[in-house]
Scaffold this motif. Structure first.
Motif, PDB file in Angstrom:
ATOM      1  N   VAL A 239       0.833  -1.204   0.000  1.00  0.00           N
ATOM      2  CA  VAL A 239       0.000   0.000   0.000  1.00  0.00           C
ATOM      3  C   VAL A 239       0.871   1.259   0.000  1.00  0.00           C
ATOM      4  O   VAL A 239       0.612   2.213  -0.739  1.00  0.00           O
ATOM      5  CB  VAL A 239      -0.989  -0.017   1.187  1.00  0.00           C
ATOM      6  N   GLU A 240       1.912   1.258   0.816  1.00  0.00           N
ATOM      7  CA  GLU A 240       2.810   2.411   0.889  1.00  0.00           C
ATOM      8  C   GLU A 240       3.529   2.633  -0.443  1.00  0.00           C
ATOM      9  O   GLU A 240       3.646   3.761  -0.913  1.00  0.00           O
ATOM     10  CB  GLU A 240       3.836   2.195   2.006  1.00  0.00           C
TER      11      GLU A 240
ATOM     12  N   GLY B 142       2.661   6.716  -7.166  1.00  0.00           N
ATOM     13  CA  GLY B 142       1.577   7.109  -8.067  1.00  0.00           C
ATOM     14  C   GLY B 142       0.939   5.945  -8.801  1.00  0.00           C
ATOM     15  O   GLY B 142       0.532   6.072  -9.954  1.00  0.00           O
TER      16      GLY B 142
ATOM     17  N   ALA C 153       2.469   1.808  -3.381  1.00  0.00           N
ATOM     18  CA  ALA C 153       1.474   2.328  -4.323  1.00  0.00           C
ATOM     19  C   ALA C 153       1.277   3.831  -4.132  1.00  0.00           C
ATOM     20  O   ALA C 153       1.235   4.590  -5.106  1.00  0.00           O
ATOM     21  CB  ALA C 153       0.148   1.586  -4.150  1.00  0.00           C
ATOM     22  N   GLU C 154       1.175   4.264  -2.891  1.00  0.00           N
ATOM     23  CA  GLU C 154       0.965   5.685  -2.611  1.00  0.00           C
ATOM     24  C   GLU C 154       2.172   6.518  -3.010  1.00  0.00           C
ATOM     25  O   GLU C 154       2.032   7.590  -3.599  1.00  0.00           O
ATOM     26  CB  GLU C 154       0.654   5.879  -1.131  1.00  0.00           C
ATOM     27  N   GLU C 155       3.373   6.034  -2.710  1.00  0.00           N
ATOM     28  CA  GLU C 155       4.591   6.797  -2.976  1.00  0.00           C
ATOM     29  C   GLU C 155       4.976   6.845  -4.449  1.00  0.00           C
ATOM     30  O   GLU C 155       5.741   7.714  -4.856  1.00  0.00           O
ATOM     31  CB  GLU C 155       5.760   6.214  -2.170  1.00  0.00           C
TER      32      GLU C 155
ATOM     33  N   ALA D 153      -5.903  -0.211   0.556  1.00  0.00           N
ATOM     34  CA  ALA D 153      -5.369   0.534  -0.596  1.00  0.00           C
ATOM     35  C   ALA D 153      -6.329   1.632  -1.034  1.00  0.00           C
ATOM     36  O   ALA D 153      -7.553   1.484  -0.942  1.00  0.00           O
ATOM     37  CB  ALA D 153      -5.102  -0.414  -1.759  1.00  0.00           C
ATOM     38  N   ASN D 154      -5.751   2.715  -1.513  1.00  0.00           N
ATOM     39  CA  ASN D 154      -6.544   3.840  -2.011  1.00  0.00           C
ATOM     40  C   ASN D 154      -6.759   3.790  -3.523  1.00  0.00           C
ATOM     41  O   ASN D 154      -7.267   4.747  -4.099  1.00  0.00           O
ATOM     42  CB  ASN D 154      -5.864   5.161  -1.637  1.00  0.00           C
ATOM     43  N   VAL D 155      -6.342   2.696  -4.141  1.00  0.00           N
ATOM     44  CA  VAL D 155      -6.520   2.511  -5.582  1.00  0.00           C
ATOM     45  C   VAL D 155      -7.208   1.173  -5.808  1.00  0.00           C
ATOM     46  O   VAL D 155      -7.227   0.322  -4.909  1.00  0.00           O
ATOM     47  CB  VAL D 155      -5.160   2.549  -6.333  1.00  0.00           C
TER      48      VAL D 155
ATOM     49  N   ASP E 197      -1.790   3.417 -10.053  1.00  0.00           N
ATOM     50  CA  ASP E 197      -3.216   3.565 -10.360  1.00  0.00           C
ATOM     51  C   ASP E 197      -4.027   2.306 -10.069  1.00  0.00           C
ATOM     52  O   ASP E 197      -5.242   2.365  -9.908  1.00  0.00           O
ATOM     53  CB  ASP E 197      -3.409   3.889 -11.850  1.00  0.00           C
TER      54      ASP E 197
END
Length: 146
Positions: free
Chosen positions: A96-97, A103, A99-101, A133-135, A105
């Motif tokens: 998750v980290e 970009g 993915a966030e760092e 996850a935010n995606v 999708d």
């Protein structure tokens, strides 16, 4: 639609199905692929255990580099650019980290991997990534896409 697709892998046959699906998706939408392997951290109580774990951790890092480079090579053979990465920590948190760092999708991962313990619906790591996850997380079920 997607520019960067993260494909976490543990090198297992189950993860390979998700790798192939993720590369196919990336090729279809002209996205790049990020292959990620996470070396799980463990705590040690004894100095001798600690030294043994350093060697074991180094072996896992080398293995992670091999499997992620293999994913990148497969992607590039299909015209998809790729990035290989090895991180350390709890797998679901590192995925998750990352993915966030970076970009990311979309995350494409298998529902089960190398872990010998099988959860009823999803593998433990996958289930936690789906929840946090935010995606979008695309999961590839065990035994599918053969």
């Amino acid at each position: 639609m997607y520019d960067r697709i993260l494909i976490p892998t543990d090198g297992s046959e189950e993860a390979r199905k998700a790798v192939d699906h993720g590369i196919d998706l990336a090729a279809a939408v002209n996205a790049s692929v990020h292959a990620l392997f996470v070396v799980e951290s463990r705590l040690s109580a004894l100095p001798s255990d600690s030294m043994r774990q350093v060697t074991e951790r180094e072996e896992w890092v080398r293995y992670g580099e091999e499997v992620t480079e293999e994913v990148v090579a497969d992607a590039e053979a299909r015209g998809v650019s790729g990035v290989a990465a090895v991180e350390h920590g709890k797998a679901h948190k590192e995925i998750v980290e990352y993915a966030e760092e970076n970009g990311i999708d979309c995350i494409v991962m298998g529902t089960h991997g190398r872990d010998g313990v099988q959860d009823v619906i999803l593998g433990n790591v996958t289930e936690r990534v789906v929840r946090t996850a935010n995606v979008p997380v695309l999961t590839v079920r065990r035994g599918k896409l053969e």
